[in-house]
Design an enzyme around this catalytic site. Structure first.
Site, PDB file in Angstrom:
ATOM      1  N   TRP A  33       0.861  -1.192   0.000  1.00 17.02           N
ATOM      2  CA  TRP A  33       0.000   0.000   0.000  1.00 17.02           C
ATOM      3  C   TRP A  33       0.890   1.232   0.000  1.00 17.02           C
ATOM      4  O   TRP A  33       1.877   1.292   0.728  1.00 17.02           O
ATOM      5  CB  TRP A  33      -0.894   0.028   1.251  1.00 17.02           C
ATOM      6  CG  TRP A  33      -2.296  -0.436   1.002  1.00 17.02           C
ATOM      7  CD1 TRP A  33      -2.709  -1.724   0.874  1.00 17.02           C
ATOM      8  CD2 TRP A  33      -3.467   0.389   0.850  1.00 17.02           C
ATOM      9  NE1 TRP A  33      -4.063  -1.759   0.662  1.00 17.02           N
ATOM     10  CE2 TRP A  33      -4.561  -0.489   0.632  1.00 17.02           C
ATOM     11  CE3 TRP A  33      -3.697   1.761   0.871  1.00 17.02           C
ATOM     12  CZ2 TRP A  33      -5.860  -0.024   0.452  1.00 17.02           C
ATOM     13  CZ3 TRP A  33      -4.988   2.211   0.692  1.00 17.02           C
ATOM     14  CH2 TRP A  33      -6.058   1.340   0.473  1.00 17.02           C
ATOM     15  N   CYS A  60       3.200   2.640   5.140  1.00 26.30           N
ATOM     16  CA  CYS A  60       2.753   4.028   5.137  1.00 26.30           C
ATOM     17  C   CYS A  60       1.231   4.040   5.214  1.00 26.30           C
ATOM     18  O   CYS A  60       0.567   3.535   4.311  1.00 26.30           O
ATOM     19  CB  CYS A  60       3.241   4.720   3.865  1.00 26.30           C
ATOM     20  SG  CYS A  60       2.520   6.356   3.660  1.00 26.30           S
ATOM     21  N   ILE A 106      -1.944   6.477   5.451  1.00 30.40           N
ATOM     22  CA  ILE A 106      -2.343   7.879   5.267  1.00 30.40           C
ATOM     23  C   ILE A 106      -3.792   8.031   5.695  1.00 30.40           C
ATOM     24  O   ILE A 106      -4.655   7.231   5.309  1.00 30.40           O
ATOM     25  CB  ILE A 106      -2.141   8.311   3.800  1.00 30.40           C
ATOM     26  CG1 ILE A 106      -0.650   8.193   3.430  1.00 30.40           C
ATOM     27  CG2 ILE A 106      -2.629   9.751   3.596  1.00 30.40           C
ATOM     28  CD1 ILE A 106      -0.315   8.534   2.000  1.00 30.40           C
ATOM     29  N   GLU A 110     -10.948   9.119   5.235  1.00 27.51           N
ATOM     30  CA  GLU A 110     -12.161   9.696   5.815  1.00 27.51           C
ATOM     31  C   GLU A 110     -12.853   8.746   6.784  1.00 27.51           C
ATOM     32  O   GLU A 110     -13.879   9.073   7.345  1.00 27.51           O
ATOM     33  CB  GLU A 110     -13.111  10.087   4.681  1.00 27.51           C
ATOM     34  CG  GLU A 110     -12.585  11.295   3.922  1.00 27.51           C
ATOM     35  CD  GLU A 110     -13.406  11.619   2.695  1.00 27.51           C
ATOM     36  OE1 GLU A 110     -14.370  10.895   2.418  1.00 27.51           O
ATOM     37  OE2 GLU A 110     -13.058  12.601   2.034  1.00 27.51           O
ATOM     38  N   THR A 111     -12.277   7.558   6.963  1.00 26.05           N
ATOM     39  CA  THR A 111     -12.895   6.604   7.878  1.00 26.05           C
ATOM     40  C   THR A 111     -11.951   6.316   9.040  1.00 26.05           C
ATOM     41  O   THR A 111     -10.810   6.781   9.052  1.00 26.05           O
ATOM     42  CB  THR A 111     -13.191   5.265   7.154  1.00 26.05           C
ATOM     43  OG1 THR A 111     -11.946   4.649   6.843  1.00 26.05           O
ATOM     44  CG2 THR A 111     -13.996   5.476   5.898  1.00 26.05           C
ATOM     45  N   HIS A 118     -10.528   3.664   9.622  1.00 27.23           N
ATOM     46  CA  HIS A 118      -9.569   2.634   9.227  1.00 27.23           C
ATOM     47  C   HIS A 118      -8.153   2.972   9.710  1.00 27.23           C
ATOM     48  O   HIS A 118      -7.426   2.125  10.208  1.00 27.23           O
ATOM     49  CB  HIS A 118      -9.559   2.542   7.697  1.00 27.23           C
ATOM     50  CG  HIS A 118      -9.631   1.141   7.199  1.00 27.23           C
ATOM     51  ND1 HIS A 118     -10.794   0.570   6.762  1.00 27.23           N
ATOM     52  CD2 HIS A 118      -8.679   0.192   7.075  1.00 27.23           C
ATOM     53  CE1 HIS A 118     -10.557  -0.671   6.375  1.00 27.23           C
ATOM     54  NE2 HIS A 118      -9.283  -0.922   6.563  1.00 27.23           N
ATOM     55  N   PHE A 157       9.749  -0.298  13.902  1.00 25.69           N
ATOM     56  CA  PHE A 157       8.448   0.183  13.441  1.00 25.69           C
ATOM     57  C   PHE A 157       8.706   1.344  12.467  1.00 25.69           C
ATOM     58  O   PHE A 157       8.657   2.515  12.837  1.00 25.69           O
ATOM     59  CB  PHE A 157       7.651   0.648  14.668  1.00 25.69           C
ATOM     60  CG  PHE A 157       6.299   1.226  14.366  1.00 25.69           C
ATOM     61  CD1 PHE A 157       5.289   0.437  13.853  1.00 25.69           C
ATOM     62  CD2 PHE A 157       6.027   2.563  14.624  1.00 25.69           C
ATOM     63  CE1 PHE A 157       4.024   0.969  13.589  1.00 25.69           C
ATOM     64  CE2 PHE A 157       4.770   3.105  14.368  1.00 25.69           C
ATOM     65  CZ  PHE A 157       3.771   2.305  13.851  1.00 25.69           C
ATOM     66  N   ARG A 207       9.098  12.392   4.512  1.00 27.25           N
ATOM     67  CA  ARG A 207       9.774  11.455   5.424  1.00 27.25           C
ATOM     68  C   ARG A 207      10.283  10.199   4.704  1.00 27.25           C
ATOM     69  O   ARG A 207      10.753   9.263   5.336  1.00 27.25           O
ATOM     70  CB  ARG A 207       8.799  11.059   6.548  1.00 27.25           C
ATOM     71  CG  ARG A 207       8.552  12.212   7.507  1.00 27.25           C
ATOM     72  CD  ARG A 207       7.256  12.086   8.259  1.00 27.25           C
ATOM     73  NE  ARG A 207       7.071  13.215   9.168  1.00 27.25           N
ATOM     74  CZ  ARG A 207       6.620  14.426   8.800  1.00 27.25           C
ATOM     75  NH1 ARG A 207       6.295  14.671   7.524  1.00 27.25           N
ATOM     76  NH2 ARG A 207       6.500  15.400   9.675  1.00 27.25           N
TER      77      ARG A 207
HETATM   78  C1  DLZ Z   1      -7.433  -0.847   3.733  1.00 23.96           C
HETATM   79  C2  DLZ Z   1      -6.269   0.057   3.864  1.00 23.96           C
HETATM   80  C3  DLZ Z   1      -6.433   1.454   3.905  1.00 23.96           C
HETATM   81  C4  DLZ Z   1      -7.772   2.100   3.817  1.00 23.96           C
HETATM   82  N1  DLZ Z   1      -5.387   2.278   3.976  1.00 23.96           N
HETATM   83  C5  DLZ Z   1      -4.144   1.754   4.070  1.00 23.96           C
HETATM   84  C6  DLZ Z   1      -3.021   2.601   4.160  1.00 23.96           C
HETATM   85  O1  DLZ Z   1      -3.102   3.837   4.130  1.00 23.96           O
HETATM   86  N2  DLZ Z   1      -1.803   2.011   4.279  1.00 23.96           N
HETATM   87  C7  DLZ Z   1      -1.626   0.657   4.328  1.00 23.96           C
HETATM   88  O2  DLZ Z   1      -0.494   0.191   4.449  1.00 23.96           O
HETATM   89  N3  DLZ Z   1      -2.695  -0.158   4.199  1.00 23.96           N
HETATM   90  C8  DLZ Z   1      -3.921   0.349   4.070  1.00 23.96           C
HETATM   91  N4  DLZ Z   1      -4.997  -0.486   3.953  1.00 23.96           N
HETATM   92  C9  DLZ Z   1      -4.767  -1.956   3.837  1.00 23.96           C
HETATM   93  C10 DLZ Z   1      -4.593  -2.664   5.181  1.00 23.96           C
HETATM   94  O3  DLZ Z   1      -3.299  -2.446   5.717  1.00 23.96           O
HETATM   95  C11 DLZ Z   1      -4.777  -4.183   5.013  1.00 23.96           C
HETATM   96  O4  DLZ Z   1      -3.943  -4.640   3.973  1.00 23.96           O
HETATM   97  C12 DLZ Z   1      -6.227  -4.544   4.682  1.00 23.96           C
HETATM   98  O5  DLZ Z   1      -7.091  -4.016   5.651  1.00 23.96           O
HETATM   99  C13 DLZ Z   1      -6.400  -6.087   4.609  1.00 23.96           C
HETATM  100  O6  DLZ Z   1      -6.068  -6.694   5.859  1.00 23.96           O
END
Ligand code: DLZ
Length: 155
Positions: free
Chosen positions: A28, A86, A88, A91-92, A94, A119, A133
């Site tokens: 991600w 990373c 970021i 809006e939720t 999460h 970490f 960063r």
């Molecule tokens: C679902 C999700 C969201 C919304 N944002 C990020 C993020 O900004 N950075 C990141 O590394 N992963 C994100 N994920 C994915 C979650 O880490 C994870 O892979 C999923 O919830 C599946 O377990």
């Protein structure tokens, strides 16, 4: 607050040529996590680690970092693990769940396996802060994570 800039300036006090490192990288936001990976790799090499002793594991997102870190840390010949991701803010909620789970999870892996687990996860309000960063004006937190595990191995 950006904090103090920590960069590798010299080789480690200990011989790292026989130490094995695992770098776990979340896919991600890969435009951020790839520079973090490069920073961690370059940092370890500058500190004296050997490229053949550095392994990479890629996971889908930051949430998956602790489990993969555990797989790596449980390997007998791995001395330290670096987690890079990373998250970021969206809006939720999460963001909060992921950040908390990853921070707690990596700390637990470190305590359970008795090995340094860094970490190196950026938790930012926007992409700009993350870029700053990941090789920008606030340095590279991947490199900083490399320095952290080496400092722990030096204890
Ligand atoms: C679902 C999700 C969201 C919304 N944002 C990020 C993020 O900004 N950075 C990141 O590394 N992963 C994100 N994920 C994915 C979650 O880490 C994870 O892979 C999923 O919830 C599946 O377990």
């Amino acid at each position: 607050m950006a904090g103090t800039l920590k960069q590798v300036s010299q080789k480690s006090k200990i011989d790292l040529s026989g130490k094995k490192f695992a770098i776990v990288v979340a896919e991600w936001n890969e435009e951020i996590t790839e520079p973090l990976f490069q920073g961690a790799l370059d940092g370890l090499l500058k500190l004296g680690a050997k490229k053949k002793n550095i392994i990479r594991k890629t996971v889908p997102g930051s949430f998956e970092l602790p489990l993969a870190a555990q797989w790596m840390a449980e390997k007998k010949n791995v001395d330290a693990v670096i987690c890079l991701g990373c998250v970021i803010q969206g809006e939720t909620a999460h963001f909060d769940y992921i950040c908390q789970a990853v921070a707690y999870g990596t700390m637990k892996v470190s305590l359970k396996t008795n090995k340094p687990v860094a970490f190196g996860v950026l938790t930012t309000l926007n992409k700009q802060q993350a870029l700053e960063r990941a090789g920008g004006k606030y340095g590279n937190k991947g490199e900083e994570a490399a320095l952290t595990v080496v400092k722990m191995l030096e204890q």
